[in-house]
Write an enzyme that holds these catalytic residues in place. Structure first.
Site, short mmCIF file in Angstrom:
data_model
loop_
_atom_site.label_atom_id
_atom_site.label_comp_id
_atom_site.label_asym_id
_atom_site.label_seq_id
_atom_site.Cartn_x
_atom_site.Cartn_y
_atom_site.Cartn_z
CB ALA A 1 35.90 47.26 45.49
NE ARG A 2 38.51 44.97 39.76
CZ ARG A 2 37.92 43.84 40.15
NH1 ARG A 2 37.94 43.51 41.45
NH2 ARG A 2 37.31 43.06 39.28
CD GLU B 1 45.10 41.71 42.91
OE1 GLU B 1 44.58 40.81 42.24
OE2 GLU B 1 44.45 42.44 43.68
CG ASP C 1 40.57 39.86 48.91
OD1 ASP C 1 41.40 39.04 49.33
OD2 ASP C 1 39.70 39.57 48.06
CB ALA D 1 34.29 35.90 45.28
CG HIS E 1 41.67 39.47 44.01
ND1 HIS E 1 42.03 40.41 43.09
CD2 HIS E 1 40.31 39.40 43.97
CE1 HIS E 1 40.95 40.90 42.50
NE2 HIS E 1 39.89 40.30 43.02
#
Length: 327
Positions: free
Chosen positions: A237-238, A266, A261, A288, A285
């Site tokens: 998520a975050r 980042e 992730d 998806a 990251h």
């Protein structure tokens, strides 16, 4: 100029097929990899803009200079850093494709849970390091997902999609979300509980909440201490949902495994302790990131623009109320 694609050429090539762009009414779309300082000039006269995760923020100053803009169609899921809430006061409509992203992130989450329960990444690293076969075989065995208690924090689109993919494994599922009631949780195949009880009860905890003022740092040292020894924490998520230093301390102690992730910084610096820490599984990251998802993201954003220009209802519109509770 009616439609502007405001993202890098590299990202546009991954998201937007010629067929999708060709489906827009004349004069079609203009691709612009804009400098933040030139955004106002770039968007002047545009009716709709298709954005991506490398699009600079559309600030109030930019929007002031774009009186013709009626739609921001975001090809990603998070729009809070892209447009201010005042966008709704201007009558500009906003859409995003979180519904498209949910499948890929949920699939990745389940993969990480299974790999974490079997210590697959640890075995791979040891095999590559040349650890003797007999020593590898003598390690403690992994765990069946069926016999674990799995907690999902956040009944977002991704959280719900993750629950749906976990149900066939037969594990007990808990969920925490302040906007969910017990009946809705049962429909998702889970038991509704508060955060502290979820953390105390679960062998695996997966985070799917938005990053908001109320959720920032929701897992600090006190909350992480509630997790069972040997628990897995999965975060797609975050990063801001978790106190980074507190989680580092828990993973360094060997008590928890973190499959992450997302990170506070980042790209993740080469010198970051997360890159080489035993008990941590960092990924860049990409939850998806599949070929199919990327194309669906682009197709969905373009379809929203077509609907907008044709005066048809939008399928993925973000309302002012939703803006306050989504990522």
């Amino acid at each position: 100029m009616t439609v502007v694609v405001l993202m890098s050429e590299r990202l546009a090539a991954r998201l937007l097929t010629p067929a999708a762009l060709g489906s827009l009414p004349p004069p079609g779309a203009t691709l612009v990899d804009a400098d933040p300082a030139d955004l106002a000039a770039t968007l002047r006269g545009a009716r709709a803009v298709i954005t991506g995760w490398d699009t600079p923020p559309l600030t109030d100053a930019v929007l002031d200079a774009c009186p013709d803009l009626g739609l921001v169609a975001h090809s990603g899921g998070s729009i809070r850093a892209l447009v201010p809430e005042s966008v709704f006061d201007r009558g500009i409509r906003v859409t995003q494709v979180a519904a498209v992203l949910a499948e890929g992130v949920a699939e990745f989450t389940v993969m990480q849970i299974l790999a974490g329960l079997r210590d697959a990444y640890g075995f791979v690293a040891s095999m590559r390091a040349g650890e003797p076969w007999a020593e590898l075989a003598a390690r403690p065995p992994g765990r069946l997902l069926r016999d674990q208690v799995v907690g999902v924090v956040g009944a977002s689109r991704v959280g719900r999609a993750t629950l749906a993919r976990l149900r066939p494994f037969g594990c007990r599922l808990l969920v925490h979300d302040p906007y969910l009631d017990a009946a809705e949780a049962r429909e998702l195949g889970a038991e509704l509980t508060d955060l502290a009880e979820l953390l105390r009860s679960c062998d695996v905890v997966s985070l799917h909440a938005p990053l908001l003022p109320a959720t920032r740092g929701m897992l600090g040292a006190d909350q992480l201490a509630l997790l069972r020894d040997g628990a897995l924490l999965v975060n797609t998520a975050r990063a801001g949902l978790v106190d980074d230093d507190a989680l580092l301390a828990e993973v360094r102690s060997g008590r928890l495994t973190a499959l992450l992730d997302v990170f506070a910084e980042e790209p993740l610096p080469v010198e970051s302790p997360w890159r080489g820490l035993p008990g941590a599984v960092p990924t860049p990251h990409l939850a998806a990131l599949t070929r199919e998802t990327l194309r669906e993201q682009g197709d969905a954003a373009v379809a929203e623009v077509r609907r907008f220009l044709a005066g048809e209802p939008l399928c993925h519109e973000v309302t002012r109320d939703a803006y306050g509770v989504i990522a």
